[in-house]
Design a protein around this motif. Sequence first.
Motif, PDB file in Angstrom:
ATOM      1  N   ARG A 295       0.830  -1.197   0.000  1.00 38.92           N
ATOM      2  CA  ARG A 295       0.000   0.000   0.000  1.00 38.92           C
ATOM      3  C   ARG A 295       0.873   1.259   0.000  1.00 38.92           C
ATOM      4  O   ARG A 295       0.594   2.211  -0.716  1.00 38.92           O
ATOM      5  CB  ARG A 295      -0.908   0.013   1.230  1.00 38.92           C
ATOM      6  N   SER A 296       1.965   1.259   0.779  1.00 38.40           N
ATOM      7  CA  SER A 296       2.838   2.439   0.795  1.00 38.40           C
ATOM      8  C   SER A 296       3.545   2.610  -0.545  1.00 38.40           C
ATOM      9  O   SER A 296       3.763   3.731  -1.002  1.00 38.40           O
ATOM     10  CB  SER A 296       3.849   2.339   1.934  1.00 38.40           C
ATOM     11  N   MET A 297       3.904   1.498  -1.227  1.00 37.44           N
ATOM     12  CA  MET A 297       4.509   1.608  -2.544  1.00 37.44           C
ATOM     13  C   MET A 297       3.533   2.188  -3.554  1.00 37.44           C
ATOM     14  O   MET A 297       3.906   3.011  -4.387  1.00 37.44           O
ATOM     15  CB  MET A 297       5.002   0.222  -3.018  1.00 37.44           C
ATOM     16  N   LEU A 298       2.270   1.791  -3.458  1.00 44.42           N
ATOM     17  CA  LEU A 298       1.257   2.328  -4.362  1.00 44.42           C
ATOM     18  C   LEU A 298       1.057   3.833  -4.131  1.00 44.42           C
ATOM     19  O   LEU A 298       0.881   4.598  -5.078  1.00 44.42           O
ATOM     20  CB  LEU A 298      -0.068   1.592  -4.194  1.00 44.42           C
TER      21      LEU A 298
ATOM     22  N   GLU B 239       3.290   5.892  -3.014  1.00 46.30           N
ATOM     23  CA  GLU B 239       4.468   6.594  -3.535  1.00 46.30           C
ATOM     24  C   GLU B 239       4.383   6.757  -5.043  1.00 46.30           C
ATOM     25  O   GLU B 239       4.834   7.762  -5.593  1.00 46.30           O
ATOM     26  CB  GLU B 239       5.742   5.848  -3.154  1.00 46.30           C
ATOM     27  N   LEU B 240       3.817   5.779  -5.741  1.00 48.53           N
ATOM     28  CA  LEU B 240       3.709   5.847  -7.189  1.00 48.53           C
ATOM     29  C   LEU B 240       2.705   6.906  -7.634  1.00 48.53           C
ATOM     30  O   LEU B 240       2.833   7.461  -8.719  1.00 48.53           O
ATOM     31  CB  LEU B 240       3.310   4.490  -7.762  1.00 48.53           C
ATOM     32  N   GLU B 241       1.709   7.165  -6.809  1.00 49.21           N
ATOM     33  CA  GLU B 241       0.718   8.192  -7.160  1.00 49.21           C
ATOM     34  C   GLU B 241       1.346   9.532  -7.003  1.00 49.21           C
ATOM     35  O   GLU B 241       1.251  10.470  -7.624  1.00 49.21           O
ATOM     36  CB  GLU B 241      -0.505   8.091  -6.250  1.00 49.21           C
TER      37      GLU B 241
END
Length: 182
Positions: free
Chosen positions: A175-178, A180-182
Motif C-alpha cells: 500500500r505504501s509503494m502504491l 508513492e507511485l501516485e
Amino acid sequence: MAALYMKYLIPGLFAYGFLQNTLRFLQTQSIVIPLVVFSAIPLGIHFGIVYSLVNKTSLGFKGAALAASIFIRISFLSLAMYVVFANKFKNTWKGLSLESFHYIIRNSKLALPSAAMICLEFWAFEILVFLAGLMPNPEITTSLLAICVNTESIAYMITFGLSAAASLVLLRRFRSMLLELE
C-alpha cells in the motif's frame, strides 16, 4: 450427541462470518488493540453465560453450544459498533458502493480453493478420529488420536497467526509503494 451440539452452534454461524469480515477490515488497517479489548469483554461475559446455561437451566451440554453462539454474536456486535462509531473510520466507511463488488470474482477464485484446502485438511483429521473408533480398544485410540489432532491444531494456529501477521506487513508495504507511485 455431537449432531445435537452442532445444531445449537448454528445460530452463531452467520455472526461468525460477519465477525471474520470485521476482523479482517480492522487488521488490514493495523488496528489491533480494539480487537483485543472487544474480544476480552465478551469473553468475560461468556463465562457467566456458559455457567448459567449449563448449570442453571435444563439445557446441559447444549447450553455450552448456545453460549458459544451468543459469544460470537456479542463479539461481532461490539466490533461492529466500534467500526460504525469510531472517528478514525469516517473517511473509510462511507457506505456500500458498487466499486466494492468489482473484485468478487477475482477474490473468489483465490478464496474458494483456499477455503476448500483448509476444510479438507481439518476434515481429514476428523475422519481419522472416526476411523479410530473402528480399531481394537476404540476408547483409547479415539482419545489418543483426538489429543494428537488438537495438539496439531494448536501448532497450526501459531503458524497461521504468524502468516496472517506477515501478510499484513506485506500488505502495508504494498500500500505504501502504491501511494508513492501516485
